[in-house]
Write a protein that holds these residues in place. Structure first.
Motif, PDB file in Angstrom:
ATOM      1  N   ASN A 210       0.835  -1.205   0.000  1.00 53.52           N
ATOM      2  CA  ASN A 210       0.000   0.000   0.000  1.00 53.52           C
ATOM      3  C   ASN A 210       0.871   1.257   0.000  1.00 53.52           C
ATOM      4  OD1 ASN A 210      -2.309  -1.630   0.167  1.00 53.52           O
ATOM      5  ND2 ASN A 210      -2.207  -1.668   2.399  1.00 53.52           N
ATOM      6  N   LEU A 211       1.922   1.244   0.826  1.00 51.60           N
ATOM      7  CA  LEU A 211       2.837   2.387   0.858  1.00 51.60           C
ATOM      8  C   LEU A 211       3.582   2.515  -0.464  1.00 51.60           C
ATOM      9  CD1 LEU A 211       4.215   4.689   2.373  1.00 51.60           C
ATOM     10  CD2 LEU A 211       5.808   3.011   3.339  1.00 51.60           C
ATOM     11  N   LEU A 212       3.935   1.380  -1.052  1.00 50.02           N
ATOM     12  CA  LEU A 212       4.622   1.405  -2.340  1.00 50.02           C
ATOM     13  C   LEU A 212       3.746   2.052  -3.404  1.00 50.02           C
ATOM     14  CD1 LEU A 212       7.354   0.345  -3.452  1.00 50.02           C
ATOM     15  CD2 LEU A 212       6.133  -1.706  -4.180  1.00 50.02           C
ATOM     16  N   PHE A 213       2.460   1.751  -3.388  1.00 47.06           N
ATOM     17  CA  PHE A 213       1.531   2.360  -4.338  1.00 47.06           C
ATOM     18  C   PHE A 213       1.427   3.856  -4.109  1.00 47.06           C
ATOM     19  CE2 PHE A 213      -2.827   3.755  -5.330  1.00 47.06           C
ATOM     20  CZ  PHE A 213      -2.863   3.475  -6.692  1.00 47.06           C
ATOM     21  N   GLU A 214       1.378   4.282  -2.842  1.00 45.77           N
ATOM     22  CA  GLU A 214       1.304   5.709  -2.541  1.00 45.77           C
ATOM     23  C   GLU A 214       2.558   6.449  -2.996  1.00 45.77           C
ATOM     24  OE1 GLU A 214       0.294   6.616   1.453  1.00 45.77           O
ATOM     25  OE2 GLU A 214      -1.522   5.382   1.475  1.00 45.77           O
ATOM     26  N   MET A 215       3.709   5.821  -2.868  1.00 43.46           N
ATOM     27  CA  MET A 215       4.939   6.463  -3.328  1.00 43.46           C
ATOM     28  C   MET A 215       4.961   6.590  -4.843  1.00 43.46           C
ATOM     29  SD  MET A 215       7.963   5.066  -0.794  1.00 43.46           S
ATOM     30  CE  MET A 215       7.593   3.319  -1.005  1.00 43.46           C
ATOM     31  N   GLN A 216       4.444   5.591  -5.527  1.00 43.72           N
ATOM     32  CA  GLN A 216       4.442   5.630  -6.988  1.00 43.72           C
ATOM     33  C   GLN A 216       3.450   6.654  -7.537  1.00 43.72           C
ATOM     34  OE1 GLN A 216       3.645   1.511  -7.817  1.00 43.72           O
ATOM     35  NE2 GLN A 216       5.809   0.919  -7.793  1.00 43.72           N
ATOM     36  N   THR A 217       2.377   6.917  -6.796  1.00 39.33           N
ATOM     37  CA  THR A 217       1.384   7.888  -7.241  1.00 39.33           C
ATOM     38  C   THR A 217       1.648   9.302  -6.713  1.00 39.33           C
ATOM     39  OG1 THR A 217      -0.046   7.309  -5.368  1.00 39.33           O
ATOM     40  CG2 THR A 217      -0.393   6.127  -7.437  1.00 39.33           C
ATOM     41  N   GLY A 218       2.648   9.461  -5.834  1.00 34.02           N
ATOM     42  CA  GLY A 218       2.974  10.773  -5.289  1.00 34.02           C
ATOM     43  C   GLY A 218       2.234  11.129  -4.022  1.00 34.02           C
ATOM     44  N   SER A 219       1.328  10.285  -3.559  1.00 33.24           N
ATOM     45  CA  SER A 219       0.568  10.582  -2.351  1.00 33.24           C
ATOM     46  C   SER A 219       1.465  10.608  -1.118  1.00 33.24           C
ATOM     47  CB  SER A 219      -0.552   9.546  -2.169  1.00 33.24           C
ATOM     48  OG  SER A 219      -1.225   9.739  -0.942  1.00 33.24           O
ATOM     49  N   HIS A 220       2.419   9.706  -1.060  1.00 34.91           N
ATOM     50  CA  HIS A 220       3.295   9.643   0.116  1.00 34.91           C
ATOM     51  C   HIS A 220       4.162  10.891   0.225  1.00 34.91           C
ATOM     52  CE1 HIS A 220       5.719   7.989   3.300  1.00 34.91           C
ATOM     53  NE2 HIS A 220       6.813   8.083   2.581  1.00 34.91           N
ATOM     54  N   GLU A 221       4.639  11.396  -0.907  1.00 37.29           N
ATOM     55  CA  GLU A 221       5.469  12.599  -0.876  1.00 37.29           C
ATOM     56  C   GLU A 221       4.694  13.801  -0.346  1.00 37.29           C
ATOM     57  OE1 GLU A 221       5.604  10.304  -3.059  1.00 37.29           O
ATOM     58  OE2 GLU A 221       7.728   9.756  -3.011  1.00 37.29           O
ATOM     59  N   ARG A 222       3.409  13.889  -0.678  1.00 37.43           N
ATOM     60  CA  ARG A 222       2.592  14.975  -0.159  1.00 37.43           C
ATOM     61  C   ARG A 222       2.384  14.836   1.343  1.00 37.43           C
ATOM     62  NH1 ARG A 222      -0.094  13.904  -5.089  1.00 37.43           N
ATOM     63  NH2 ARG A 222      -1.766  12.727  -4.045  1.00 37.43           N
ATOM     64  N   THR A 223       2.337  13.587   1.822  1.00 38.53           N
ATOM     65  CA  THR A 223       2.200  13.363   3.260  1.00 38.53           C
ATOM     66  C   THR A 223       3.457  13.776   4.002  1.00 38.53           C
ATOM     67  OG1 THR A 223       0.711  11.498   2.840  1.00 38.53           O
ATOM     68  CG2 THR A 223       1.703  11.634   5.021  1.00 38.53           C
ATOM     69  N   LEU A 224       4.617  13.598   3.377  1.00 44.89           N
ATOM     70  CA  LEU A 224       5.882  13.907   4.047  1.00 44.89           C
ATOM     71  C   LEU A 224       6.034  15.391   4.349  1.00 44.89           C
ATOM     72  CD1 LEU A 224       8.394  11.599   2.121  1.00 44.89           C
ATOM     73  CD2 LEU A 224       7.461  11.289   4.420  1.00 44.89           C
TER      74      LEU A 224
END
Length: 274
Positions: free
Chosen positions: A101-115
């Motif tokens: 799930n985290l891998l998918f968020e990183m690939q879509t850019g969602s995780h970077e916005r969370t950071l």
């Protein structure tokens, strides 16, 4: 010359009020916020928890009758031995793949916005890992309840303590899964290669499906260094209500070490994330 700078948008649930200082508000507060955010899909789609039970129930339905036949028809005794192993399987499969799930968020850019949100980096990992405990407990309880009509003897205090031990283990394994996802952010195939390479040997060498007493010496040595072996032994004793058995200590230690190792490595990886 004027310079225009832009930044990634912050998820609305993590956005700080305009008058506040953009900094973490505290580890506990941030962990609760991340936990609530990650739990929303589960609340919106609770049937996903039920559907994820298909695999452990298939093992229970297919391996169970074979083991009962091999034991001479002792259904109750076989289930007392087999069901705790299925609970450990639920914890193993339910948390080992959460990094996807985290891998998918990183690939879509969602995780970077969370950071860029004003949140503790440690809370970003711990909140996610704690979220994995909820479906684990629900699924484990359902597996036990399904087994009761077929002869499984339920010890409620033992089940409660057993689920607590599995929850501690699940937090650690989930954190390790997130750590692997962070390390494989640009190579998702490597995440699944490591996942599949480790998952099934750990499962087989834990004795959760078949006893290893009659196995070759090398297999018993491998089982002795497998933390899942101690966890399976502890769950079998706990679900039978045998709180005085020393194997419980081994299972608790294995769960605690897995939890500590996963959180240390996971928090370090999350803090280094860019």
């Amino acid at each position: 010359m004027n310079t225009v700078t832009t930044s990634a948008p912050v998820p609305t649930e993590f956005a700080a009020p305009a008058a506040s200082v953009a900094r973490p508000t505290g580890f506990v507060h941030d962990t609760v916020a991340v936990f609530a955010r990650e739990s929303r899909p589960l609340v919106r789609d609770p049937f996903s928890v039920v559907f994820s039970l298909v695999q452990p129930l298939v093992f229970l339905g297919l391996f169970g009758p074979l083991l009962i036949g091999a034991s001479g028809g002792d259904a109750a005794g076989t289930l007392q031995w087999f069901v705790p192993g299925i609970l450990v399987m639920v914890a193993l499969f339910g948390t080992a793949s959460t990094g996807a799930n985290l891998l998918f968020e990183m690939q879509t850019g969602s995780h970077e916005r969370t950071l860029v949100a004003p949140l503790s980096r440690a809370a970003l990992l711990v909140g996610r890992a704690l979220k994995d405990v909820v479906p684990l407990v629900i699924q484990g309880t359902l597996v036990v309840l399904v087994s009761v009509p077929f002869g499984f003897r339920l010890d409620v205090p033992g089940l409660a303590v057993g689920l607590l031990v599995l929850a501690v283990f699940g937090v650690g394994l989930g954190a390790l899964s997130y750590t692997l996802a962070l390390a494989c952010r640009n190579r998702d195939w490597m995440f699944w290669m490591v996942h599949q390479t480790l998952l099934f040997p750990l499962m087989i060498l834990s004795g959760m499906l078949l006893p290893l007493d009659e196995g070759p010496a090398w297999m018993q040595v491998a089982a002795a260094v497998n933390p899942l072996s101690y966890l399976v032994d502890a769950e079998r004793v706990l679900l039978a209500g045998g709180f005085g058995d020393p194997s419980i200590v081994g299972g608790v230690i294995a769960a605690a070490i897995t939890c500590a190792l996963g959180l240390v490595l996971g928090v370090r990886a999350m803090r280094r994330a860019r």
